[in-house]
Scaffold this active site. Sequence first.
Site, PDB file in Angstrom:
ATOM      1  N   HIS A  94      66.985  34.604  39.320  1.00 13.99           N
ATOM      2  CA  HIS A  94      65.538  34.716  39.146  1.00 13.99           C
ATOM      3  C   HIS A  94      64.839  34.488  40.466  1.00 13.99           C
ATOM      4  CE1 HIS A  94      63.940  30.457  38.856  1.00 13.99           C
ATOM      5  NE2 HIS A  94      65.168  30.176  38.526  1.00 13.99           N
ATOM      6  N   GLU A  99      61.574  33.048  34.890  1.00 10.59           N
ATOM      7  CA  GLU A  99      62.662  32.248  34.316  1.00 10.59           C
ATOM      8  C   GLU A  99      62.183  30.858  33.990  1.00 10.59           C
ATOM      9  OE1 GLU A  99      66.182  29.435  34.521  1.00 10.59           O
ATOM     10  OE2 GLU A  99      64.319  29.454  35.662  1.00 10.59           O
ATOM     11  N   GLU A 100      61.320  30.308  34.864  1.00  9.11           N
ATOM     12  CA  GLU A 100      60.908  28.909  34.708  1.00  9.11           C
ATOM     13  C   GLU A 100      60.134  28.681  33.408  1.00  9.11           C
ATOM     14  OE1 GLU A 100      62.260  26.786  36.288  1.00  9.11           O
ATOM     15  OE2 GLU A 100      62.591  27.349  38.377  1.00  9.11           O
TER      16      GLU A 100
END
Length: 712
Positions: A357, A404-405
């Site tokens: 990511h 992604e986070e």
Amino acid sequence: MLHNNIIPKMGLPSKPSFFSFIFILTLFILTLYNTLHRNPTATAVSQAPIKHRNDKYDSLHYQNIFLSSASNYTLSTYLRHLTLQPHLAGTPLSLRTTLYVKSHFDSLGLQTHLSNHTVLLSYPLFSSLQARFLSNGSSVDLPLSEPGFSQNGVVEAYHAYSPSGSALAEPVFLNFGREQDYIALRGLGVEVKGCIGILRRGGGLSRNAVVEKAAAHGLAAVLMYTEGEKFKFRGGVERGTVMKGLGDPLSPGWAGVGGGEKLRLNDPQVTERFPAIPSLPLSSDTAEIILRSLEGPRVPQEWSENMNSTKIGRVGPGPILLNFTYLGEKKMEIIHNVLAVIRGSEEPDRFLILGNHRDAWTYGAVDPNSGTSVLLDIARRFALLMRLGWSPRRTIIFGSWDAEEFGMIGSTEWVEKNLVNLGSKAVAYLNVDCAVQGPGFFAGATPQLDDLLFEVTKKVKDPDSENISIFETYKVTNKTIDIQRLSGVDSDFAAFLQHAGVPSIDLYYGRDFPVYHTAFDSYDWMRNFGDPLFKRHVAVSGVWGLLALHLADDPILPFNYLSYVAQLQEHTNTLSNFLEGHISLRPITLAIQDLRAAAEEIAKEAKKLSEDETLDEFYVLKKRMLNDRLMFAERGFLDAEGLHGLQWFKHLIYGPQTVDGSEMNFFPGVVGAISRTMSMEKGQKQGAIQHEVWRVARAIQRAACVLKGGFS
Ligand SMILES: *[C@@H]1O[C@H](CO)[C@@H](O)[C@H](O)[C@H]1NC(C)=O
Ligand SMILES: *[C@@H]1O[C@H](CO)[C@@H](O)[C@H](O)[C@H]1NC(C)=O
Ligand SMILES: *[C@@H]1O[C@H](CO)[C@@H](O)[C@H](O)[C@H]1NC(C)=O
Ligand SMILES: *[C@@H]1O[C@H](CO)[C@@H](O)[C@H](O)[C@H]1NC(C)=O
Ligand SMILES: *[C@@H]1O[C@H](CO)[C@@H](O)[C@H](O)[C@H]1NC(C)=O
Ligand SMILES: *[C@@H]1O[C@H](CO)[C@@H](O)[C@H](O)[C@H]1NC(C)=O
Ligand SMILES: *[C@@H]1O[C@H](CO)[C@@H](O)[C@H](O)[C@H]1NC(C)=O
């Protein structure tokens, strides 16, 4: 912004030249001739088997060039560029890194495109925390942000998808916020209901799970801090998501795109993904100010034994009052995955995917752009190999995921969008998130890839000792590389493995790092502490790239299902010890025997085929048929129904664990049933667990059946 020393010029395989047209025409005529003049006793000669003779030599040749073309200089340059500014997903600054990565791939001549998705993200608007002392009525503002960073576009410390809310209540210390911690508090006579819970990260539960648990126990809000050697980075605050599950909350199970179906924000399917009470992260300093002021019963000895602050003596609640306020917004934003493709020359419809990511909470030097810089360097070196004549047997896809986070959103939407293509064509997914966090090589893998991982780490130099490979480093201490299994839902492999059943690997150097999700995760930190000479980056690039070369080029896929068998047997033994004979595991044991027989048989077939020198005209097809069995066996572990209550997760061997601190990070359906039925009567309980045991057994049998390749 690109560095001009590494831009190769090359033709694209997608634009066939006049010569390749003539070549194909010639092949066609030859094949036609062969077909028309087939002589059953003579061995037909077509182009593919001849090439096969050179495969081994060719592959080794290109692997060596790949390894020797490593450069700590380019790696550090990419990282520097990626981390110049913060680049939180969905923000204008993040577009800079998107375009940087895209233009890098473009400049190498790779087929590159953006895959955009429209998804729900979450940002902070306002937060405050005050402590009021009842003794003298005075109030103090407690700091929530990190010193010195608020002007630079770094987002305030917050929990993505936390509901907005406020609370005026006494604080109480919850330790890790696990069930046993609440039991301990009850034992001390502490009433937590209505309080603001302070807890430390690290009890093995996700942020979502601890907040949900706190809500269930009646707390009004949660504050979380992270212990550790943060003394060098005082004031660091760990951001994170508190959303349950993964992917866009408004398009669960299908790809979120502009103009596509979206659930409403108040749909129960959406609201159940977010916690019921608000939460915020704290620095350990701020947490200490609160915890030191607590009175009430003493902290249980078991808790204080592994606590870093000796000044925390009592659990509360009170006597101070906290005034907690958090205001956030949830917004639709467009996120961007960057994809780059090297088309396979012999099996273009078989995919090997390398993914990492790109989005970060702050500057993201470790998390995730150490991985991004390695991805970009592998692409550079693969382009170099192509200029020297290499072209992979199978198609290689580079994926640079976004958001992604917030909950693996970019990769999950992409997998959902491409599910059938991936299910039928992806041979493996190789993930790297935080490539370098510190010293020591770590890996996670589905077990049929263990052997390949060992082989590859024998060829890559250990960056922290001289003249010795990563593999040998473990050998000298009489250990072997401890390969984890991929049950976590904490990086982008989750959708590939747990939803699509693609064999996967996850690699990293260093286990954790003190600047995790803080504004201190910067290029300077990497230069000063993480990897001053970028040698660990070089090592990760070696392992990741060699894995990719093998999986893209080996005529027969380097999968060993006997490792899977051994691992499944070990899982079964662990489960058996836990269940103490109350449930019959015989269905699983029998299924493993089936899988063992199939794995032994296919290993023999593979050996025979790889030594086959007869150049028979069906050789290419035979390999393809064998490889398909190897590739599809992992899909056998998927179950259409998915896990109980978590239907999106289809993999019955590896998937999310629903039990506090359980050591059983496998057979998630069985473990889930054990915890779900804890308080049921015996017959009901056994029935539910036994059903899950049967489901695992059937999954293993499906895999065995695929490996065997025939019908029953
Ligand atoms: C994806 O987003 C980028 C950046 O905003 C934009 O330039 C591009 O046109 C978009 N692509 C598609 C297919 O919508
Ligand atoms: C009020 O009491 C607290 C704790 O007893 C103390 O830390 C604080 O300095 C006091 N404030 C004032 C204004 O006296
Ligand atoms: C406490 O701090 C030491 C270093 O100061 C660190 O090694 C250790 O991991 C920390 N323990 C916890 C529980 O955070
Ligand atoms: C609590 O904090 C909020 C926001 O800072 C403020 O508006 C409110 O007046 C405070 N409440 C009390 C009782 O101090
Ligand atoms: C590593 O190898 C080089 C060349 O073979 C040799 O000169 C050097 O002494 C070796 N170092 C160690 C620590 O073995
Ligand atoms: C490593 O294992 C071998 C045999 O397995 C044993 O003889 C040797 O003493 C061990 N070495 C260490 C350092 O533990
Ligand atoms: C690369 O490594 C060499 C030593 O092997 C070192 O001298 C150089 O400074 C490193 N370059 C970077 C950019 O870290």
